[in-house]
Scaffold this motif. Sequence first.
Motif, PDB file in Angstrom:
ATOM      1  N   MET A   1       0.843  -1.173   0.000  1.00 43.06           N
ATOM      2  CA  MET A   1       0.000   0.000   0.000  1.00 43.06           C
ATOM      3  C   MET A   1       0.896   1.247   0.000  1.00 43.06           C
ATOM      4  SD  MET A   1      -3.263   0.852   2.462  1.00 43.06           S
ATOM      5  CE  MET A   1      -3.979  -0.722   2.087  1.00 43.06           C
ATOM      6  N   PRO A   2       0.605   2.233  -0.857  1.00 41.67           N
ATOM      7  CA  PRO A   2       1.471   3.419  -0.929  1.00 41.67           C
ATOM      8  C   PRO A   2       1.372   4.275   0.338  1.00 41.67           C
ATOM      9  CG  PRO A   2      -0.450   3.686  -2.340  1.00 41.67           C
ATOM     10  CD  PRO A   2      -0.492   2.290  -1.803  1.00 41.67           C
ATOM     11  N   THR A   3       2.449   4.967   0.633  1.00 50.59           N
ATOM     12  CA  THR A   3       2.455   5.882   1.767  1.00 50.59           C
ATOM     13  C   THR A   3       1.771   7.190   1.365  1.00 50.59           C
ATOM     14  OG1 THR A   3       4.539   6.936   1.168  1.00 50.59           O
ATOM     15  CG2 THR A   3       4.672   4.925   2.534  1.00 50.59           C
ATOM     16  N   VAL A   4       1.442   8.001   2.359  1.00 50.63           N
ATOM     17  CA  VAL A   4       0.846   9.312   2.079  1.00 50.63           C
ATOM     18  C   VAL A   4       1.813  10.141   1.238  1.00 50.63           C
ATOM     19  CG1 VAL A   4      -0.153  11.396   3.092  1.00 50.63           C
ATOM     20  CG2 VAL A   4      -0.443   9.209   4.253  1.00 50.63           C
ATOM     21  N   ALA A   5       3.103  10.091   1.558  1.00 51.18           N
ATOM     22  CA  ALA A   5       4.107  10.851   0.797  1.00 51.18           C
ATOM     23  C   ALA A   5       4.129  10.402  -0.663  1.00 51.18           C
ATOM     24  CB  ALA A   5       5.485  10.687   1.429  1.00 51.18           C
ATOM     25  N   GLU A   6       4.076   9.089  -0.892  1.00 50.69           N
ATOM     26  CA  GLU A   6       4.071   8.576  -2.264  1.00 50.69           C
ATOM     27  C   GLU A   6       2.819   9.005  -3.020  1.00 50.69           C
ATOM     28  OE1 GLU A   6       6.680   4.521  -1.478  1.00 50.69           O
ATOM     29  OE2 GLU A   6       4.503   4.457  -1.245  1.00 50.69           O
ATOM     30  N   LEU A   7       1.678   8.991  -2.354  1.00 52.79           N
ATOM     31  CA  LEU A   7       0.436   9.408  -3.005  1.00 52.79           C
ATOM     32  C   LEU A   7       0.478  10.895  -3.379  1.00 52.79           C
ATOM     33  CD1 LEU A   7      -2.143   7.464  -0.829  1.00 52.79           C
ATOM     34  CD2 LEU A   7      -1.676   7.097  -3.268  1.00 52.79           C
ATOM     35  N   LEU A   8       1.002  11.734  -2.492  1.00 49.80           N
ATOM     36  CA  LEU A   8       1.098  13.164  -2.804  1.00 49.80           C
ATOM     37  C   LEU A   8       2.055  13.411  -3.963  1.00 49.80           C
ATOM     38  CD1 LEU A   8       0.998  14.793   0.729  1.00 49.80           C
ATOM     39  CD2 LEU A   8      -0.636  15.144  -1.131  1.00 49.80           C
ATOM     40  N   VAL A  37     -13.094  14.157  -1.713  1.00 49.91           N
ATOM     41  CA  VAL A  37     -13.551  15.535  -1.528  1.00 49.91           C
ATOM     42  C   VAL A  37     -12.330  16.432  -1.673  1.00 49.91           C
ATOM     43  CG1 VAL A  37     -14.576  17.203   0.064  1.00 49.91           C
ATOM     44  CG2 VAL A  37     -15.422  14.842   0.001  1.00 49.91           C
ATOM     45  N   PHE A  38     -12.433  17.399  -2.596  1.00 47.99           N
ATOM     46  CA  PHE A  38     -11.362  18.371  -2.830  1.00 47.99           C
ATOM     47  C   PHE A  38     -11.883  19.744  -2.448  1.00 47.99           C
ATOM     48  CE2 PHE A  38      -9.576  21.615  -5.701  1.00 47.99           C
ATOM     49  CZ  PHE A  38      -8.254  21.566  -5.302  1.00 47.99           C
ATOM     50  N   VAL A  39     -11.113  20.461  -1.613  1.00 50.88           N
ATOM     51  CA  VAL A  39     -11.525  21.773  -1.139  1.00 50.88           C
ATOM     52  C   VAL A  39     -10.375  22.751  -1.357  1.00 50.88           C
ATOM     53  CG1 VAL A  39     -12.305  23.112   0.861  1.00 50.88           C
ATOM     54  CG2 VAL A  39     -12.958  20.699   0.644  1.00 50.88           C
ATOM     55  N   ASP A  41      -9.857  27.448  -1.958  1.00 50.68           N
ATOM     56  CA  ASP A  41     -10.477  28.729  -1.616  1.00 50.68           C
ATOM     57  C   ASP A  41     -11.761  29.004  -2.387  1.00 50.68           C
ATOM     58  OD1 ASP A  41      -8.530  29.344   0.209  1.00 50.68           O
ATOM     59  OD2 ASP A  41      -7.490  30.788  -1.045  1.00 50.68           O
ATOM     60  N   GLU A  42     -11.901  28.417  -3.552  1.00 48.38           N
ATOM     61  CA  GLU A  42     -13.022  28.753  -4.425  1.00 48.38           C
ATOM     62  C   GLU A  42     -14.165  27.752  -4.400  1.00 48.38           C
ATOM     63  OE1 GLU A  42     -11.589  29.487  -8.354  1.00 48.38           O
ATOM     64  OE2 GLU A  42     -10.172  31.006  -7.680  1.00 48.38           O
ATOM     65  N   GLN A  43     -13.888  26.506  -4.001  1.00 50.28           N
ATOM     66  CA  GLN A  43     -14.929  25.494  -4.135  1.00 50.28           C
ATOM     67  C   GLN A  43     -14.621  24.252  -3.316  1.00 50.28           C
ATOM     68  OE1 GLN A  43     -14.935  24.027  -8.170  1.00 50.28           O
ATOM     69  NE2 GLN A  43     -12.729  24.246  -8.296  1.00 50.28           N
ATOM     70  N   ALA A  44     -15.639  23.424  -3.210  1.00 52.21           N
ATOM     71  CA  ALA A  44     -15.499  22.073  -2.677  1.00 52.21           C
ATOM     72  C   ALA A  44     -16.219  21.170  -3.663  1.00 52.21           C
ATOM     73  CB  ALA A  44     -16.129  21.964  -1.289  1.00 52.21           C
ATOM     74  N   VAL A  45     -15.523  20.136  -4.136  1.00 54.57           N
ATOM     75  CA  VAL A  45     -16.116  19.202  -5.089  1.00 54.57           C
ATOM     76  C   VAL A  45     -15.965  17.790  -4.549  1.00 54.57           C
ATOM     77  CG1 VAL A  45     -15.698  20.725  -7.064  1.00 54.57           C
ATOM     78  CG2 VAL A  45     -14.031  18.945  -6.511  1.00 54.57           C
ATOM     79  N   THR A  46     -16.882  16.923  -4.980  1.00 54.42           N
ATOM     80  CA  THR A  46     -16.871  15.539  -4.531  1.00 54.42           C
ATOM     81  C   THR A  46     -16.867  14.606  -5.730  1.00 54.42           C
ATOM     82  OG1 THR A  46     -18.108  16.130  -2.541  1.00 54.42           O
ATOM     83  CG2 THR A  46     -18.116  13.810  -3.168  1.00 54.42           C
ATOM     84  N   GLY A  47     -15.998  13.611  -5.675  1.00 57.54           N
ATOM     85  CA  GLY A  47     -15.926  12.586  -6.704  1.00 57.54           C
ATOM     86  C   GLY A  47     -14.777  12.792  -7.674  1.00 57.54           C
ATOM     87  N   VAL A 104      -7.366   7.160   3.163  1.00 58.54           N
ATOM     88  CA  VAL A 104      -8.207   6.092   3.709  1.00 58.54           C
ATOM     89  C   VAL A 104      -8.080   4.888   2.768  1.00 58.54           C
ATOM     90  CG1 VAL A 104     -10.551   5.388   4.285  1.00 58.54           C
ATOM     91  CG2 VAL A 104      -9.821   7.743   4.738  1.00 58.54           C
ATOM     92  N   ASP A 105      -7.734   3.754   3.307  1.00 58.56           N
ATOM     93  CA  ASP A 105      -7.610   2.518   2.528  1.00 58.56           C
ATOM     94  C   ASP A 105      -6.674   2.676   1.324  1.00 58.56           C
ATOM     95  OD1 ASP A 105      -9.340   1.155   4.259  1.00 58.56           O
ATOM     96  OD2 ASP A 105     -11.109   1.799   3.121  1.00 58.56           O
ATOM     97  N   GLY A 106      -5.569   3.381   1.518  1.00 57.04           N
ATOM     98  CA  GLY A 106      -4.548   3.476   0.481  1.00 57.04           C
ATOM     99  C   GLY A 106      -4.800   4.482  -0.625  1.00 57.04           C
ATOM    100  N   ARG A 107      -5.831   5.329  -0.457  1.00 55.95           N
ATOM    101  CA  ARG A 107      -6.120   6.354  -1.462  1.00 55.95           C
ATOM    102  C   ARG A 107      -6.428   7.675  -0.763  1.00 55.95           C
ATOM    103  NH1 ARG A 107      -8.961   2.133  -4.826  1.00 55.95           N
ATOM    104  NH2 ARG A 107      -7.590   1.912  -6.634  1.00 55.95           N
ATOM    105  N   ILE A 108      -6.196   8.770  -1.465  1.00 61.51           N
ATOM    106  CA  ILE A 108      -6.523  10.080  -0.910  1.00 61.51           C
ATOM    107  C   ILE A 108      -8.047  10.227  -0.910  1.00 61.51           C
ATOM    108  CG2 ILE A 108      -6.340  12.582  -1.219  1.00 61.51           C
ATOM    109  CD1 ILE A 108      -3.583  12.062  -2.551  1.00 61.51           C
ATOM    110  N   ALA A 109      -8.604  10.436   0.277  1.00 61.22           N
ATOM    111  CA  ALA A 109     -10.052  10.576   0.437  1.00 61.22           C
ATOM    112  C   ALA A 109     -10.466  12.040   0.539  1.00 61.22           C
ATOM    113  CB  ALA A 109     -10.527   9.816   1.671  1.00 61.22           C
TER     114      ALA A 109
END
Length: 117
Positions: A1-8, A37-39, A41-47, A104-109
């Motif tokens: 499973m990738p680390t947070v650093a690897e995912l970024l 969920v991506f947030v 300054d301008e927006q929050a989007v899901t999916g 969460v579970d190896g992916r950016i949530a």
Amino acid sequence: MPTVAELLERMLDGVFNEPDPQRRAAVIAEVFSEDVVFVDDEQAVTGRDALAATVTGLLAQGPGFVFTPAGPFRGVGDLGMRPWSLGPPGAAPVLGGLDVAQVVDGRIARLWTVLDR
């Protein structure tokens, strides 16, 4: 499973610096949860689809600009942070910020982008 650093790192190179929408979508599916969920300054989007559309819009605002790490990764547990800068290759950056990701579970949530002022 990738680390947070690897995912970024994979996110920066394969999503925010990837001009081809199909290749970008493949990396989004690999790196992000389906209901990410991506947030900023301008927006929050899901999916994933909404994230892909957001990135397409960001890339259109600065054609040829690249995101580069602007400092070390920092993290604890399932959270990671990495500062970045944006600008033309080989020139001074025009913008900077900090990405904060929850994995969460190896992916950016969840991904928050905080812009430098």
